[in-house]
Design a protein around this motif. Structure first.
Motif, PDB file in Angstrom:
ATOM      1  N   GLY A   1      30.305  60.295 116.994  1.00  0.00           N
ATOM      2  CA  GLY A   1      31.097  60.009 116.132  1.00  0.00           C
ATOM      3  C   GLY A   1      32.395  59.569 115.903  1.00  0.00           C
TER       4      GLY A   1
ATOM      5  N   TYR B   1      25.853  57.674 112.948  1.00  0.00           N
ATOM      6  CA  TYR B   1      26.000  55.889 113.393  1.00  0.00           C
ATOM      7  C   TYR B   1      28.310  56.116 114.010  1.00  0.00           C
ATOM      8  N   ASN B   2      28.205  55.701 115.340  1.00  0.00           N
ATOM      9  CA  ASN B   2      29.316  55.644 115.375  1.00  0.00           C
ATOM     10  C   ASN B   2      30.846  54.186 114.673  1.00  0.00           C
ATOM     11  N   GLU B   3      29.393  53.278 114.584  1.00  0.00           N
ATOM     12  CA  GLU B   3      30.927  51.976 114.044  1.00  0.00           C
ATOM     13  C   GLU B   3      31.244  52.894 113.026  1.00  0.00           C
ATOM     14  N   GLN B   4      32.260  52.421 112.621  1.00  0.00           N
ATOM     15  CA  GLN B   4      33.643  53.442 111.976  1.00  0.00           C
ATOM     16  C   GLN B   4      33.988  52.192 111.331  1.00  0.00           C
TER      17      GLN B   4
ATOM     18  N   TYR C   1      37.512  59.823 109.389  1.00  0.00           N
ATOM     19  CA  TYR C   1      38.088  60.329 110.025  1.00  0.00           C
ATOM     20  C   TYR C   1      40.133  60.162 110.103  1.00  0.00           C
TER      21      TYR C   1
ATOM     22  N   TYR D   1      39.297  64.696 112.078  1.00  0.00           N
ATOM     23  CA  TYR D   1      37.425  63.558 112.029  1.00  0.00           C
ATOM     24  C   TYR D   1      37.360  64.966 111.303  1.00  0.00           C
TER      25      TYR D   1
ATOM     26  N   PHE E   1      37.108  50.750 108.281  1.00  0.00           N
ATOM     27  CA  PHE E   1      38.603  51.443 108.068  1.00  0.00           C
ATOM     28  C   PHE E   1      39.105  50.867 106.730  1.00  0.00           C
ATOM     29  N   GLY E   2      40.095  51.527 106.390  1.00  0.00           N
ATOM     30  CA  GLY E   2      40.854  51.062 105.051  1.00  0.00           C
ATOM     31  C   GLY E   2      41.889  50.402 105.808  1.00  0.00           C
TER      32      GLY E   2
ATOM     33  N   TYR F   1      36.634  46.623 118.367  1.00  0.00           N
ATOM     34  CA  TYR F   1      37.500  46.208 116.707  1.00  0.00           C
ATOM     35  C   TYR F   1      38.137  45.001 117.085  1.00  0.00           C
TER      36      TYR F   1
ATOM     37  N   PRO G   1      41.045  47.877 111.218  1.00  0.00           N
ATOM     38  CA  PRO G   1      40.940  47.238 112.634  1.00  0.00           C
ATOM     39  C   PRO G   1      38.818  46.847 111.515  1.00  0.00           C
TER      40      PRO G   1
ATOM     41  N   LEU H   1      32.417  49.979 121.249  1.00  0.00           N
ATOM     42  CA  LEU H   1      32.544  49.448 120.337  1.00  0.00           C
ATOM     43  C   LEU H   1      33.879  48.733 120.874  1.00  0.00           C
TER      44      LEU H   1
END
Lengths: 113, 113
Positions: free
Chosen positions: A99, B99-102, B33, B48, B104-105, A36, A44, A34
Motif C-alpha cells: 500500500g 490494494y496499492n491504488e490510492q 496516507y 501512513y 486522493f482528496g 497518477y 492525483p 502506478l
C-alpha cells in the motif's frame, strides 16, 4: 536518495501524437508500479498500474511498459488529447510494505491543439 | 459513493501558530496516507496508517508534525508552531486493504505568513 525518478519535468506534444512519459527506479524490491494524473487544484487520480510479473498493461489510450532489468517504466498515451494536459506522477511499491508508495516528482504534460 | 474529503480547503496562518488539517477517507478503506506537495515539488510522504497497526511516521519532517486517526476513520494532521517552510498543499489519500491504488482528496493549501 530518490528511489523513483522522473527526469523530465515537462513534455509538450501535438494533439493526436504519442506522449511518452518515463520513470526510473532504484529499489529492486519494488514490484508494483502506478501512474497518477493530477490537474491543478485537485488531488492525483489513479490512471493505470502494472505488476512486476508483466511487462505491459494497456487500458484504452494508455499503455504502461515495464523493463525490470533496466528498472525503467514508461507511460504511452496515444493519441494525445488536450484534456490529457496534467502532471503525471509515477509511483512504486513493494509487497513487504503493501500500500505504501514512493512517488516521483512528476512530469507536466502539455498537449497542444 | 463519496470520495476522500479534506478540510479546510485553504488555511492561512501566522508563523508560530498551530494548525489542524482534517481528512475523511473513503468508507471501508483501511489505509490512510498524508503527503505534502511544496511548490514545484513532487509528493512527499509524511505518515501512513494501516488498520490497527502502529503508524509509519518515517516521513514526518520534524517533531512539530503529528497525526492521529480516530476509530480507524477520520484523521487529523497537526502542525505545531508553524514555519514559513511548512507552506504547501497537504494531501490525504486512502486505499483498501491489499490494494496499492490510492484515492486522493483535493488537498488543503496551507500558507504560513
Amino acid at each position: 536518495d530518490q528511489q523513483v525518478k522522473q527526469n523530465s519535468p515537462s513534455l509538450s506534444v501535438q494533439e493526436g501524437r504519442i506522449s511518452i512519459l518515463n520513470c526510473d527506479y532504484t529499489n529492486s524490491m519494488f514490484d508494483y508500479f502506478l501512474w497518477y494524473k493530477k490537474y491543478p487544484a485537485e488531488g492525483p487520480t489513479f490512471l493505470i498500474s502494472i505488476s512486476s510479473i508483466k511487462d505491459k498493461n494497456e487500458d484504452g489510450r494508455f499503455t504502461v511498459f515495464l523493463n525490470k532489468s533496466a528498472k525503467h517504466l514508461s507511460l504511452h498515451i496515444v493519441p494525445s488529447q488536450p484534456g490529457d494536459s496534467a502532471v503525471y506522477f509515477c509511483a512504486a511499491s513493494d509487497n513487504t510494505n503493501a500500500g505504501k508508495s514512493t512517488f516521483g516528482d512528476g512530469t507536466t504534460l502539455t498537449v497542444k491543439p | 459513493g463519496a470520495g476522500v474529503s479534506q478540510s479546510p480547503s485553504n488555511k492561512v496562518t501566522e508563523k508560530g501558530k498551530d494548525v489542524e488539517l482534517r481528512c475523511d477517507p473513503i468508507s471501508g478503506h483501511t489505509a490512510l496516507y498524508w503527503y505534502r506537495q511544496s511548490l514545484g515539488q513532487g509528493l512527499e510522504f509524511l505518515i501512513y496508517f494501516q488498520g490497527n497497526s502502529a503508524p509509519d511516521k518515517s516521513g514526518l519532517p520534524s517533531d512539530r508534525f503529528s497525526a492521529e486517526r480516530t476509530g480507524g476513520s477520520v484523521s487529523t494532521l497537526t502542525i505545531q508552531r508553524t514555519q514559513q517552510e511548512d507552506s504547501a498543499v497537504y494531501l490525504c489519500a486512502s486505499s483498501r486493504q491489499g490494494y496499492n491504488e490510492q484515492f486522493f482528496g483535493p488537498g488543503t493549501r496551507l500558507t504560513v505568513l
